[in-house]
Design a protein around this motif. Sequence first.
Motif, PDB file in Angstrom:
ATOM      1  N   ASN A 187       0.843  -1.191   0.000  1.00  0.00           N
ATOM      2  CA  ASN A 187       0.000   0.000   0.000  1.00  0.00           C
ATOM      3  C   ASN A 187       0.883   1.247   0.000  1.00  0.00           C
ATOM      4  N   THR A 188       0.578   2.221  -0.844  1.00  0.00           N
ATOM      5  CA  THR A 188       1.318   3.478  -0.844  1.00  0.00           C
ATOM      6  C   THR A 188       0.976   4.270   0.406  1.00  0.00           C
ATOM      7  N   TYR A 189       2.011   4.796   1.035  1.00  0.00           N
ATOM      8  CA  TYR A 189       1.828   5.623   2.227  1.00  0.00           C
ATOM      9  C   TYR A 189       1.906   7.091   1.816  1.00  0.00           C
ATOM     10  N   SER A 190       0.928   7.887   2.225  1.00  0.00           N
ATOM     11  CA  SER A 190       0.932   9.310   1.915  1.00  0.00           C
ATOM     12  C   SER A 190       0.387  10.065   3.108  1.00  0.00           C
ATOM     13  N   THR A 191       1.067  11.140   3.488  1.00  0.00           N
ATOM     14  CA  THR A 191       0.616  11.930   4.632  1.00  0.00           C
ATOM     15  C   THR A 191       0.944  13.393   4.413  1.00  0.00           C
ATOM     16  N   ASP A 192       0.108  14.259   4.950  1.00  0.00           N
ATOM     17  CA  ASP A 192       0.336  15.698   4.908  1.00  0.00           C
ATOM     18  C   ASP A 192       0.796  16.162   6.281  1.00  0.00           C
ATOM     19  N   LEU A 193       1.995  16.731   6.332  1.00  0.00           N
ATOM     20  CA  LEU A 193       2.571  17.212   7.576  1.00  0.00           C
ATOM     21  C   LEU A 193       2.603  18.734   7.575  1.00  0.00           C
ATOM     22  N   PHE A 194       2.557  19.312   8.773  1.00  0.00           N
ATOM     23  CA  PHE A 194       2.848  20.738   8.905  1.00  0.00           C
ATOM     24  C   PHE A 194       4.157  20.801   9.685  1.00  0.00           C
ATOM     25  N   LEU A 195       5.214  21.067   8.977  1.00  0.00           N
ATOM     26  CA  LEU A 195       6.551  21.001   9.555  1.00  0.00           C
ATOM     27  C   LEU A 195       6.866  22.308  10.282  1.00  0.00           C
ATOM     28  N   ASP A 196       7.102  22.230  11.578  1.00  0.00           N
ATOM     29  CA  ASP A 196       7.455  23.429  12.334  1.00  0.00           C
ATOM     30  C   ASP A 196       8.663  23.209  13.247  1.00  0.00           C
ATOM     31  N   LEU A 256      10.791  10.939  10.326  1.00  0.00           N
ATOM     32  CA  LEU A 256       9.608  10.117  10.101  1.00  0.00           C
ATOM     33  C   LEU A 256      10.046   8.725   9.660  1.00  0.00           C
ATOM     34  N   ILE A 257       9.624   7.732  10.436  1.00  0.00           N
ATOM     35  CA  ILE A 257       9.929   6.335  10.093  1.00  0.00           C
ATOM     36  C   ILE A 257       8.657   5.701   9.544  1.00  0.00           C
ATOM     37  N   VAL A 258       8.775   5.085   8.376  1.00  0.00           N
ATOM     38  CA  VAL A 258       7.601   4.535   7.691  1.00  0.00           C
ATOM     39  C   VAL A 258       7.780   3.043   7.455  1.00  0.00           C
ATOM     40  N   ASN A 259       6.712   2.307   7.689  1.00  0.00           N
ATOM     41  CA  ASN A 259       6.656   0.897   7.314  1.00  0.00           C
ATOM     42  C   ASN A 259       5.456   0.730   6.393  1.00  0.00           C
ATOM     43  N   LEU A 260       5.686   0.237   5.208  1.00  0.00           N
ATOM     44  CA  LEU A 260       4.579   0.053   4.279  1.00  0.00           C
ATOM     45  C   LEU A 260       3.784  -1.208   4.621  1.00  0.00           C
ATOM     46  N   ASP A 261       2.500  -1.130   4.372  1.00  0.00           N
ATOM     47  CA  ASP A 261       1.610  -2.251   4.638  1.00  0.00           C
ATOM     48  C   ASP A 261       1.459  -3.107   3.393  1.00  0.00           C
ATOM     49  N   PRO A 262       1.328  -4.411   3.566  1.00  0.00           N
ATOM     50  CA  PRO A 262       1.078  -5.278   2.411  1.00  0.00           C
ATOM     51  C   PRO A 262      -0.213  -4.875   1.711  1.00  0.00           C
ATOM     52  N   ARG A 278       3.938  -1.822  18.732  1.00  0.00           N
ATOM     53  CA  ARG A 278       3.608  -1.479  17.352  1.00  0.00           C
ATOM     54  C   ARG A 278       2.321  -0.674  17.364  1.00  0.00           C
ATOM     55  N   VAL A 279       2.305   0.381  16.540  1.00  0.00           N
ATOM     56  CA  VAL A 279       1.179   1.312  16.541  1.00  0.00           C
ATOM     57  C   VAL A 279       0.560   1.352  15.147  1.00  0.00           C
ATOM     58  N   TYR A 280      -0.791   1.292  15.105  1.00  0.00           N
ATOM     59  CA  TYR A 280      -1.515   1.299  13.836  1.00  0.00           C
ATOM     60  C   TYR A 280      -2.654   2.320  13.876  1.00  0.00           C
ATOM     61  N   ASP A 281      -2.888   2.909  12.717  1.00  0.00           N
ATOM     62  CA  ASP A 281      -4.037   3.780  12.527  1.00  0.00           C
ATOM     63  C   ASP A 281      -5.208   2.910  12.061  1.00  0.00           C
ATOM     64  N   VAL A 282      -6.366   3.062  12.713  1.00  0.00           N
ATOM     65  CA  VAL A 282      -7.522   2.201  12.430  1.00  0.00           C
ATOM     66  C   VAL A 282      -8.619   3.007  11.742  1.00  0.00           C
ATOM     67  N   PRO A 283      -9.067   2.594  10.571  1.00  0.00           N
ATOM     68  CA  PRO A 283     -10.185   3.290   9.920  1.00  0.00           C
ATOM     69  C   PRO A 283     -11.500   2.970  10.626  1.00  0.00           C
ATOM     70  N   GLY A 330      -3.742  -4.631   0.382  1.00  0.00           N
ATOM     71  CA  GLY A 330      -5.006  -5.131   0.894  1.00  0.00           C
ATOM     72  C   GLY A 330      -5.224  -4.900   2.367  1.00  0.00           C
ATOM     73  N   GLN A 331      -4.164  -4.562   3.121  1.00  0.00           N
ATOM     74  CA  GLN A 331      -4.350  -4.329   4.547  1.00  0.00           C
ATOM     75  C   GLN A 331      -5.075  -3.007   4.753  1.00  0.00           C
ATOM     76  N   LEU A 332      -6.052  -3.005   5.656  1.00  0.00           N
ATOM     77  CA  LEU A 332      -6.890  -1.829   5.862  1.00  0.00           C
ATOM     78  C   LEU A 332      -6.385  -0.941   6.991  1.00  0.00           C
ATOM     79  N   VAL A 333      -5.814  -1.534   8.021  1.00  0.00           N
ATOM     80  CA  VAL A 333      -5.194  -0.721   9.063  1.00  0.00           C
ATOM     81  C   VAL A 333      -3.807  -0.313   8.582  1.00  0.00           C
ATOM     82  N   HIS A 334      -3.343   0.821   9.050  1.00  0.00           N
ATOM     83  CA  HIS A 334      -2.055   1.324   8.576  1.00  0.00           C
ATOM     84  C   HIS A 334      -1.062   1.438   9.720  1.00  0.00           C
ATOM     85  N   THR A 335       0.140   0.889   9.512  1.00  0.00           N
ATOM     86  CA  THR A 335       1.165   0.952  10.534  1.00  0.00           C
ATOM     87  C   THR A 335       1.740   2.355  10.663  1.00  0.00           C
ATOM     88  N   LEU A 336       1.837   2.826  11.899  1.00  0.00           N
ATOM     89  CA  LEU A 336       2.430   4.130  12.170  1.00  0.00           C
ATOM     90  C   LEU A 336       3.875   4.003  12.637  1.00  0.00           C
TER      91      LEU A 336
END
Length: 559
Positions: free
Chosen positions: A202-211, A216-222, A532-537, A224-230
Amino acid sequence: MSEQRRRPPARRPLDGVSDPVGYRRRLGAGPAPRRRTASLPRNQRVREGAYVFTKHPARRRAPWVAGAAAAAALVLAVWLWTRPVTVEVTPLPADARVTLGDRSAVGTLTAGGMKPGAYALRVERAGFAPVERTLKAKRLFGTSEEVSLEPLPQQLGVRCVTPKGASITMLVGDKKYSGAEALTQTVPAGPVRVSVAKDGFNTYSTDLFLDAERALIVNLDPKGQLVHTLGMIPCAGRPKGVMVTPDGREAWTTILNAQPSIEIVDPRTGRITGGINLGTHGAVEVLFNKAGTRAYASQMETAKVFEVDVKTRKVLREFKTGSPKNWTKVIELSPDEKTLYASNWSGDSVSIFDLKTGTLTDEIAVAKTPRGLYAADDGMTLWVASFDTGILERVDLESGARETVFKSTGGALRHFVADEKSRRLFTSDMGRDCVWVTDLDTGETKKFVDTDEKPNTIDLSPDAKVLFVSCRGENGSNYYVPGPEWGSILLLDAATGKPLDAIIGGDQCTALDVSDDGKTLVFSDFLDNRLRVYDVPGYAVLAKGGGGRYQAHLGEIRK
């Protein structure tokens, strides 16, 4: 000769004649009929020959009227000149802090009742150069100004841990920066879009407000996965339990065999923000009161429960559960939060504390090796799960009477979660690899769903629509040795048991909690010493996701 009457000339129209009297005289028509003027004052009657005309003299104002009007105009002008005015200052960025004189606000500041004059203005925000100057509050119409802050340079680093070879893109305004696996760039403070992509994920995309400087450490999800790893957060030792604070800002995890006994992290950034030592030993479970002001943590080796001030992170009280051999594990608060319950793993009992006095008021004998506890909303019933016997007990807190509601033959009941609205109690069974569901009114119990190997901690989403289950996987030669399977996290429809999604974890997924807003899932890989932390829809997304990666994960559990 008879006398003939002289006939007067015919009358002609007088339209357009400016002097009707003279005109009639010239024609010999005699005087015009007399006009009625009796109703007019005498000073407005003018006689001209046989005719009377009305006189309309110019009206005169009394001298005092003009003076009063001038005075009123002067008073109004003075009032308008000196009356309070409104000043409005709009900052860019929109969430900057504006300070005008003694008034302050985040975002647009609208200050009414200001006296006309000069005021000190300061506009500031992290990551931007502050603006300081004098602002003049104008008379009559007030003042409205927009203040733009100059962005300062900030460093942003993005690294993709898994998989290798992912491409990274930063988009800052109309500028684009690209790299592979890791990218560090200095850019102006403000909005930045980060994308990480690789085929098969899954492509990871996020909008940050950098101040500020950020990594930022990113782990891509396989796919079809619906929850996203943070991300993943290293822990000091074996993370046995975890709980997210009610405001969602922190996650407290109990470290079973190391210091600190409780480690505190920011689940969204992965930053470790503190720790609490409970003597020389670690901790087992942790929970918070509803307000999030107090935390309670259990400790096996001392058979104690510790009360902690969440804000100061200081230990306030210690509660002894009785015998040091009790090996206290799970703790539970009563619905009114006046009573604390603690299950004693080796003591085969439940200790009851009065939180007002801090005293141990009772210790109730229960089935062997109690673990899970659930204090029902009626305030009169305590449910107890026996690990060794598979017995589900219901305890009447008023009389102390115990009732065996259900027995899972060969089972090992571990953890509870309940939905009072639907009157259902869910119980994980590590011995039978399933979750049971019990009617809170009748006690009727049936299998809800089969799970992966060794289900332990379970939780419900705030809307009670999603059941989360952590599964340790098949054991190794003993509890502290990795087995032949990875752990897993299952997301199940709480009404039907239908799979919604699944996560392949590390070695022995154990601790698990879902934040009170339902958006953040935190769980532990116990033997890997990490969270491990995930964002849940939301449920609607999960329900339409075709089961997410549930089917795919079944083929990936074996190492």
